[in-house]
Design an enzyme around this catalytic site. Sequence first.
Site, short mmCIF file in Angstrom:
data_model
loop_
_atom_site.label_atom_id
_atom_site.label_comp_id
_atom_site.label_asym_id
_atom_site.label_seq_id
_atom_site.Cartn_x
_atom_site.Cartn_y
_atom_site.Cartn_z
N GLY A 12 -22.20 17.25 -0.96
CA GLY A 12 -21.72 17.64 0.37
C GLY A 12 -22.87 18.06 1.27
N ARG A 39 -15.30 10.80 -7.12
CA ARG A 39 -15.79 9.92 -6.05
C ARG A 39 -17.31 9.74 -6.11
NH1 ARG A 39 -11.93 13.05 -3.22
NH2 ARG A 39 -13.44 14.72 -3.00
N CYS A 129 -20.27 30.98 7.84
CA CYS A 129 -21.51 30.65 8.55
C CYS A 129 -21.68 31.42 9.87
CB CYS A 129 -21.58 29.15 8.81
SG CYS A 129 -20.03 28.45 9.39
N SER A 159 -20.57 19.85 11.95
CA SER A 159 -20.95 19.90 10.52
C SER A 159 -20.38 21.14 9.83
CB SER A 159 -22.47 19.87 10.35
OG SER A 159 -23.04 20.99 10.99
N ARG A 230 -15.09 24.95 18.75
CA ARG A 230 -15.82 23.79 18.21
C ARG A 230 -16.40 22.99 19.38
NH1 ARG A 230 -17.05 23.65 13.13
NH2 ARG A 230 -14.90 23.79 12.41
N HIS A 237 -24.96 26.21 14.96
CA HIS A 237 -23.95 26.99 15.67
C HIS A 237 -24.66 27.91 16.66
CE1 HIS A 237 -21.12 25.52 12.87
NE2 HIS A 237 -20.79 26.62 12.22
N1 LIG Z 1 -20.56 23.22 6.59
C1 LIG Z 1 -20.82 24.50 6.81
O1 LIG Z 1 -21.38 24.90 7.86
C2 LIG Z 1 -20.45 25.52 5.81
C3 LIG Z 1 -20.95 26.80 5.99
C4 LIG Z 1 -20.61 27.78 5.07
C5 LIG Z 1 -19.81 27.46 4.01
N2 LIG Z 1 -19.32 26.21 3.86
C6 LIG Z 1 -18.46 25.96 2.71
O2 LIG Z 1 -19.11 25.14 1.76
C7 LIG Z 1 -18.16 24.30 1.13
C8 LIG Z 1 -18.56 22.85 1.28
O3 LIG Z 1 -18.79 22.54 2.64
P1 LIG Z 1 -19.54 21.20 3.07
O4 LIG Z 1 -19.74 21.36 4.51
O5 LIG Z 1 -20.72 20.90 2.21
O6 LIG Z 1 -18.39 20.11 2.78
P2 LIG Z 1 -18.51 18.55 2.47
O7 LIG Z 1 -19.68 17.94 3.15
O8 LIG Z 1 -17.15 18.01 2.78
O9 LIG Z 1 -18.75 18.48 0.88
C9 LIG Z 1 -17.78 18.85 -0.06
C10 LIG Z 1 -18.36 18.78 -1.47
O10 LIG Z 1 -17.37 19.24 -2.38
C11 LIG Z 1 -17.15 18.25 -3.37
N3 LIG Z 1 -15.75 18.28 -3.81
C12 LIG Z 1 -14.64 18.20 -3.04
N4 LIG Z 1 -13.53 18.24 -3.83
C13 LIG Z 1 -13.97 18.34 -5.10
C14 LIG Z 1 -13.31 18.41 -6.36
N5 LIG Z 1 -11.98 18.40 -6.47
N6 LIG Z 1 -14.07 18.52 -7.47
C15 LIG Z 1 -15.42 18.52 -7.40
N7 LIG Z 1 -16.09 18.45 -6.24
C16 LIG Z 1 -15.38 18.36 -5.10
C17 LIG Z 1 -17.49 16.95 -2.68
O11 LIG Z 1 -17.76 15.97 -3.68
P3 LIG Z 1 -17.47 14.38 -3.47
O12 LIG Z 1 -18.75 13.81 -3.00
O13 LIG Z 1 -17.16 13.94 -4.86
O14 LIG Z 1 -16.35 14.24 -2.51
C18 LIG Z 1 -18.73 17.38 -1.91
O15 LIG Z 1 -19.84 17.44 -2.78
C19 LIG Z 1 -16.81 24.67 1.76
O16 LIG Z 1 -16.23 25.65 0.93
C20 LIG Z 1 -17.19 25.25 3.07
O17 LIG Z 1 -16.23 26.15 3.54
C21 LIG Z 1 -19.64 25.22 4.72
#
Ligand SMILES: NC(=O)c1ccc[n+]([C@@H]2O[C@H](COP(=O)([O-])OP(=O)(O)OC[C@H]3O[C@@H](n4cnc5c(N)ncnc54)[C@H](OP(=O)(O)O)[C@@H]3O)[C@@H](O)[C@H]2O)c1
Length: 327
Positions: A12, A39, A129, A159, A230, A237
């Site tokens: 991710g 996936r 974040c 993002s 957003r 941000h």
């Molecule tokens: N983006 C931000 O600014 C931000 C900031 C703070 C915290 N977060 C938190 O960080 C987390 C991830 O965010 P992201 O932005 O990196 O999301 P993302 O780009 O959508 O990535 C999600 C990740 O989780 C994996 N995943 C999803 N479902 C899964 C499952 N059932 N089993 C195993 N792996 C699974 C995905 O793997 P696949 O490749 O296999 O789909 C991918 O590696 C969330 O909890 C989010 O709230 C995000």
Amino acid sequence: MKVKVGVVGATGEVGRTMVKVLEEFNVPVTELRLFASERSVGKEIEFKGEKFKVELLTEESMKWKCDYFLFSAGASVSRKFAPIAAENGVTVIDNSSAFRMEKEIPLVVPEVNAYLLKGYTGIIANPNCSTIQMILSIYKLHEVYGIEEIFVSTYQSVSGAGHKGIEELLAQERGENVMKVFPKPIHRNVIPLIGDIQENLFSQEEMKMVNETRKILNDYSIRVYPTTVRVPVLYGHSEAIMVRLKKPYESLEKVREVIASGEDVVVTDDLITPVDVAGKNETYVCRLRATDERSILFWNVADNIRVGAATNAVRILLKHAEMNGKV
Ligand SMILES: NC(=O)c1ccc[n+]([C@@H]2O[C@H](COP(=O)([O-])OP(=O)(O)OC[C@H]3O[C@@H](n4cnc5c(N)ncnc54)[C@H](OP(=O)(O)O)[C@@H]3O)[C@@H](O)[C@H]2O)c1
């Protein structure tokens, strides 16, 4: 220090950046394992010039006796798998919202409350974040003057909703009619809602800023009034913040010094925008202004994937390792 690290959600936006930051911060990782859903099994991610294959996340894999699991695969994955790792004696640093408000779980911005890590093993929560970058710019003000109220409007990049958020903006830019992630078109628009609306009419994201700020600063008297928005920005941000202090400040110059004394905070006269902070690990503050002797306003910008997630998680790992004799 030598550590074995597992990254859950490694494919991710946050997961990939965590692997990058582990390398950039030169964390002495002796074993690294990467996990995601079916996936992404078999995909390769590079770390220090070596390619690592992504494995399927299973309950069995959570029994790996490593030093740290870094989780960023969403709250439901964390709820199911993080407790298995923690019961196995491994420290979990979790980016999701799953455990942040649980009383016994430390919610950590290491520059502010790293003391919670000493002697602690188990799940550690990484804040939201928008909260992390705001906290970094105000925590010294709180130490010196006390904070009574915070009024904040956020300008959050797509993002922040993960990779699918980026894809939706790019698709709409190409003229495609897709609207799965955001409740309104985000291309050439702004949307004043992040997360669902709660009973009190604030959104989920807004309540995270209220509750997490109080927990991290360990002061439940602080009133926080957020509006989370957003905007069609890919990374970074921004926040327009007004802080009302308990004690009057001496001069705006002194306020500037106090904010800048915070770790990993840069106060500048330059105009800082999200594009300027991409890839940076600091929180930027500019446009510092005052209205009366207790009220100050400023603009705050940070890379949400780094400061707001990956870098904070790696900083927690390093501090935890240092404070618990893994060095
Ligand atoms: N983006 C931000 O600014 C931000 C900031 C703070 C915290 N977060 C938190 O960080 C987390 C991830 O965010 P992201 O932005 O990196 O999301 P993302 O780009 O959508 O990535 C999600 C990740 O989780 C994996 N995943 C999803 N479902 C899964 C499952 N059932 N089993 C195993 N792996 C699974 C995905 O793997 P696949 O490749 O296999 O789909 C991918 O590696 C969330 O909890 C989010 O709230 C995000």
